[in-house]
Design an enzyme around this catalytic site. Structure first.
Site, PDB file in Angstrom:
ATOM      1  N   GLY A  35       1.446  -2.306 -10.905  1.00 29.34           N
ATOM      2  CA  GLY A  35       1.694  -3.497 -10.284  1.00 29.34           C
ATOM      3  C   GLY A  35       0.690  -4.696  -9.985  1.00 29.34           C
ATOM      4  O   GLY A  35       1.161  -5.815 -10.158  1.00 29.34           O
ATOM      5  N   THR A  36      -0.351  -4.334  -9.964  1.00 32.37           N
ATOM      6  CA  THR A  36      -1.534  -5.217  -9.737  1.00 32.37           C
ATOM      7  C   THR A  36      -1.921  -5.950 -10.903  1.00 32.37           C
ATOM      8  O   THR A  36      -1.921  -7.170 -11.025  1.00 32.37           O
ATOM      9  CB  THR A  36      -2.966  -4.425  -9.196  1.00 32.37           C
ATOM     10  OG1 THR A  36      -2.608  -3.852  -7.938  1.00 32.37           O
ATOM     11  CG2 THR A  36      -3.919  -5.393  -9.271  1.00 32.37           C
TER      12      THR A  36
ATOM     13  N   ASN B  35       5.580  -4.185   1.905  1.00 31.38           N
ATOM     14  CA  ASN B  35       5.326  -3.102   1.846  1.00 31.38           C
ATOM     15  C   ASN B  35       4.825  -2.329   3.030  1.00 31.38           C
ATOM     16  O   ASN B  35       4.577  -1.347   3.149  1.00 31.38           O
ATOM     17  CB  ASN B  35       4.120  -3.019   0.942  1.00 31.38           C
ATOM     18  CG  ASN B  35       2.920  -3.785   1.157  1.00 31.38           C
ATOM     19  OD1 ASN B  35       2.960  -5.026   1.233  1.00 31.38           O
ATOM     20  ND2 ASN B  35       1.738  -3.524   1.268  1.00 31.38           N
TER      21      ASN B  35
ATOM     22  N   THR C  33      -4.025   0.144 -26.429  1.00 28.84           N
ATOM     23  CA  THR C  33      -3.201   0.829 -27.040  1.00 28.84           C
ATOM     24  C   THR C  33      -2.177   1.559 -25.791  1.00 28.84           C
ATOM     25  O   THR C  33      -2.584   1.828 -24.673  1.00 28.84           O
ATOM     26  CB  THR C  33      -3.688   2.351 -27.230  1.00 28.84           C
ATOM     27  OG1 THR C  33      -4.873   2.117 -28.569  1.00 28.84           O
ATOM     28  CG2 THR C  33      -3.006   3.432 -27.835  1.00 28.84           C
TER      29      THR C  33
ATOM     30  N   CYS D   4      -6.000  -7.256  14.465  1.00 32.79           N
ATOM     31  CA  CYS D   4      -7.352  -7.184  14.668  1.00 32.79           C
ATOM     32  C   CYS D   4      -7.792  -7.095  16.087  1.00 32.79           C
ATOM     33  O   CYS D   4      -7.264  -7.804  16.932  1.00 32.79           O
ATOM     34  CB  CYS D   4      -7.835  -8.569  14.222  1.00 32.79           C
ATOM     35  SG  CYS D   4      -9.758  -8.469  14.396  1.00 32.79           S
TER      36      CYS D   4
END
Length: 378
Positions: free
Chosen positions: A70-71, A150, A236, A327
């Site tokens: 996916g990245t 996600n 490949t 945070c």
């Protein structure tokens, strides 16, 4: 007892997928670019898999390009979609995966684009009015908005976004990693230019994915090398991975309704059990089944005194899940997603993500451990 509730990170491989991959590993070791019999056999497997995926998505095999995951697919769509089409303005949200945000931010830092972020509410829902204003008031834009978040599970309206992008001649890329294989995508109707898949999110192997590139968009290669993938992606081909991914997607589509019902049932059951057994529980993101990815549940816990230890203690209890907190200090950046929706920095959050292999017994065990760890009573 061992419980795996981190399926949004990666899923166990389906045994039927493993069988298909073993066959290829044992018998089809030829290079797909070779012209001899061994190579032709491998090439046939690659193209057959491409056709399987294309048929499931109602598109042409010529629009499916295999990647390492996916990245890479996101990076290819963003960088090539912007650079090769002369785009100077991009639109995204602060909730996107880092594969998207970091790529766009790097292009903004280099002076390639101006980057705009659209607002979200405290559940992660997008401001579509602001999206239209940005599209209206800028030259042709590149829009990158994920289908389902996600971390939160909140779903975006791909049809609405696609219509807006078409109206203002924008290029639309959607990170569909979390929904591919969990929802049916019909690319003959969805007005999207780029979509992505990572096989390991749908009970396939790691290290393989694909990028759908709509035929109306032209891009140059992101990775140069040989002439693989119709001169669009050098290297490949990962033959056994490609075969495994196609098999995994085929299984997912064949059993989608049954899996959806089972997994949504687990998620709803866990929501009810947490509410009944853990005082002060809350949820990050949408939990309405019509607005939320059925595989993801992000839970905010009241036991702030053990925020740093909750995941650790769950792991000791045999429960695998992912963390995510807003945070709380200068050195702890926390979850950028929870920060963006205004998450409470004093409360620990855990993402539980489910698959077809999870059970109610695992939910019961997890809720019992959470009740014990938080030291509260129903």
């Amino acid at each position: 007892m061992r419980v795996y509730f981190d399926n949004a990170a990666t899923t166990p491989i389906d045994p039927e997928v493993l069988k298909e991959m073993y066959k290829v590993l044992e018998n089809n070791y030829g290079n797909p670019s070779s012209i001899h019999a061994h190579g032709r056999e491998a090439r046939s497997l690659v193209e057959r898999s491409r056709k399987t995926i294309a048929n499931l998505l109602h598109t042409s095999p010529s629009e499916i390009f295999f990647t390492s995951g996916g990245t890479e697919a996101d990076n290819t769509a963003i960088r090539c979609g912007i650079l090769d089409n002369g785009i100077k303005h991009a639109i995204t949200s602060p909730l996107e995966h880092h594969a998207v945000i970091h790529t766009l931010e790097s292009m903004e830092k280099a002076g390639t684009i101006k980057l705009s972020f659209i607002d979200t509410d405290n559940k992660g829902n997008l401001d579509y009015g602001q999206l239209e204003d940005l599209l209206k008031n800028n030259d042709r834009s590149f829009v990158s908005l994920m289908h389902a978040n996600n971390e939160l599970g909140t779903i975006s309206d791909m049809i609405r976004i696609g219509d807006l992008c078409e109206q203002y001649n924008a290029i639309y890329h959607s990170d569909t990693v979390q929904t591919m294989g969990h929802y049916k995508h019909d690319l003959s109707k969805e007005k999207v230019h780029f979509m992505v898949c990572a096989a390991h999110k749908l009970h396939g192997p790691k290290g393989i994915g694909f990028l759908h590139v709509n035929h109306r968009i032209k891009i140059k290669p992101f990775i140069y090398g040989g002439a693989q993938e119709r001169n669009m992606r050098g290297g490949t081909e990962n033959v056994y991975g490609i075969v495994g991914m196609a098999k995994a997607l085929e299984i997912a589509y064949a059993n989608m309704e049954q899996n959806h019902q089972h997994i949504q049932g687990l998620k709803t059951y866990m929501i009810d059990q947490l509410r009944e057994n853990v005082y002060g529980i809350d949820f990050n993101g949408e939990i309405d089944p019509n607005k939320s990815l059925y595989t993801v549940l992000n839970v905010s816990f009241p036991c702030s005194d053990m925020a740093d230890m909750l995941l650790f203690n769950l792991d000791i209890a045999g429960i695998s899940a992912s963390g995510g907190s807003a945070c709380s200090s200068g050195t702890d950046i926390g979850s950028h997603v929870l920060n963006a929706i205004g998450g409470d920095s004093t409360r620990p959050s855990v993402r539980f993500s489910f698959s077809k292999y999870n059970t109610r017994e695992e939910v019961d065990y997890t809720v019992a451990k959470l009740k014990e760890l938080c030291l509260v009573h129903a």
